[in-house]
Design a protein around this motif. Sequence first.
Motif, PDB file in Angstrom:
ATOM      1  N   UNK A 249      77.522  12.810 -49.841  1.00 43.29           N
ATOM      2  CA  UNK A 249      78.450  13.879 -49.449  1.00 43.29           C
ATOM      3  C   UNK A 249      79.249  14.428 -50.630  1.00 43.29           C
ATOM      4  N   UNK A 250      79.175  13.771 -51.790  1.00 41.89           N
ATOM      5  CA  UNK A 250      79.970  14.183 -52.943  1.00 41.89           C
ATOM      6  C   UNK A 250      79.252  15.268 -53.743  1.00 41.89           C
ATOM      7  N   UNK A 251      80.021  16.245 -54.198  1.00 40.45           N
ATOM      8  CA  UNK A 251      79.489  17.333 -55.015  1.00 40.45           C
ATOM      9  C   UNK A 251      79.689  16.965 -56.482  1.00 40.45           C
ATOM     10  N   UNK A 252      78.586  16.968 -57.266  1.00 36.33           N
ATOM     11  CA  UNK A 252      78.665  16.559 -58.666  1.00 36.33           C
ATOM     12  C   UNK A 252      78.081  17.640 -59.569  1.00 36.33           C
ATOM     13  N   UNK A 253      78.436  17.544 -60.837  1.00 40.42           N
ATOM     14  CA  UNK A 253      78.029  18.536 -61.829  1.00 40.42           C
ATOM     15  C   UNK A 253      77.915  17.797 -63.161  1.00 40.42           C
ATOM     16  N   UNK A 254      76.694  17.712 -63.742  1.00 40.25           N
ATOM     17  CA  UNK A 254      76.564  16.970 -64.987  1.00 40.25           C
ATOM     18  C   UNK A 254      75.502  17.577 -65.910  1.00 40.25           C
ATOM     19  N   UNK A 255      75.635  17.238 -67.176  1.00 39.65           N
ATOM     20  CA  UNK A 255      74.667  17.598 -68.215  1.00 39.65           C
ATOM     21  C   UNK A 255      74.186  16.310 -68.852  1.00 39.65           C
ATOM     22  N   UNK A 256      72.879  16.205 -69.119  1.00 36.05           N
ATOM     23  CA  UNK A 256      72.364  14.951 -69.635  1.00 36.05           C
ATOM     24  C   UNK A 256      71.170  15.106 -70.548  1.00 36.05           C
ATOM     25  N   UNK A 257      70.711  13.969 -71.059  1.00 41.76           N
ATOM     26  CA  UNK A 257      69.531  13.888 -71.920  1.00 41.76           C
ATOM     27  C   UNK A 257      68.759  12.658 -71.526  1.00 41.76           C
ATOM     28  N   UNK A 258      67.439  12.817 -71.294  1.00 42.46           N
ATOM     29  CA  UNK A 258      66.673  11.696 -70.785  1.00 42.46           C
ATOM     30  C   UNK A 258      65.308  11.517 -71.413  1.00 42.46           C
ATOM     31  N   UNK A 259      64.794  10.298 -71.320  1.00 44.99           N
ATOM     32  CA  UNK A 259      63.428   9.940 -71.678  1.00 44.99           C
ATOM     33  C   UNK A 259      62.681   9.626 -70.384  1.00 44.99           C
ATOM     34  N   UNK A 260      61.489  10.210 -70.222  1.00 40.50           N
ATOM     35  CA  UNK A 260      60.741  10.043 -68.987  1.00 40.50           C
ATOM     36  C   UNK A 260      59.293   9.716 -69.328  1.00 40.50           C
ATOM     37  N   UNK A 261      58.777   8.635 -68.718  1.00 37.80           N
ATOM     38  CA  UNK A 261      57.402   8.203 -68.951  1.00 37.80           C
ATOM     39  C   UNK A 261      56.595   8.439 -67.690  1.00 37.80           C
TER      40      UNK A 261
END
Length: 243
Positions: free
Chosen positions: A229-241
Amino acid sequence: KTLIADPRWPHFGLSYQSYFDNPELGNVAAVSLGESIILYRDRIGKGKWELGIQAGVFAFFDLDKPSMDLVNADYVVAVVAGYRHGRFSALGRLFHQSSHLGDEYIFTNLVEDRVNLSYQAVDLRLSYEFPGDMLRLVVGGGNIFDREPATLKPWSLQTGLELRRPWPSPEARLRPVAAADVQYREENNWQADMSLRAGIEFQRWLGSRNLQILVEYFRGHSPNGQFYTEYIDYLGLGLHFNF
């Protein structure tokens, strides 16, 4: 194929996320562990179908706490059936998801009214890849048929767009990718939850594996289990295999 921007597609990944204007979270590490395993594959006319299982764990940690507290972990297990004919493909799932708060988070925040989020659901995604292998469109929907809490509204929709540039050639080991995933849930009055990812994909990295280094942006209702139910806002950097 893997859905690049779907926050809940089972795969192996690690992301750093910086939350904006959130009273509880600032710097977060998100971890996903999972995969799709095909058990049987055969032909139907000019197409192919397959049957398998899919499993995943999605957890995130509060990096601002001294012990980097586990906040929440979601567990997903599914039976999947897929079909492909030319550039068209479809994937249906029957799956279970349950959500669990981390012990340290419960003790630190004195959680009393914990939501025991757990449900069984079905969903279906349709995909079409345009000639040139540059553009892919995805649409889908789902329904929760057995759920706790019982007040959870069942229906959801999903749309997606992926761009893979075959540069400098279709056989290149490295190419830029970008993707958008937008989901709508009846529970949240059909408001859009948007996930954007873009970066570089290293193809056939360590054999058949693909490695993606992606900048990611998310704005919408949290995909993290009990925080839906929570509204969130983020910026990120990821590694994906991806396999």
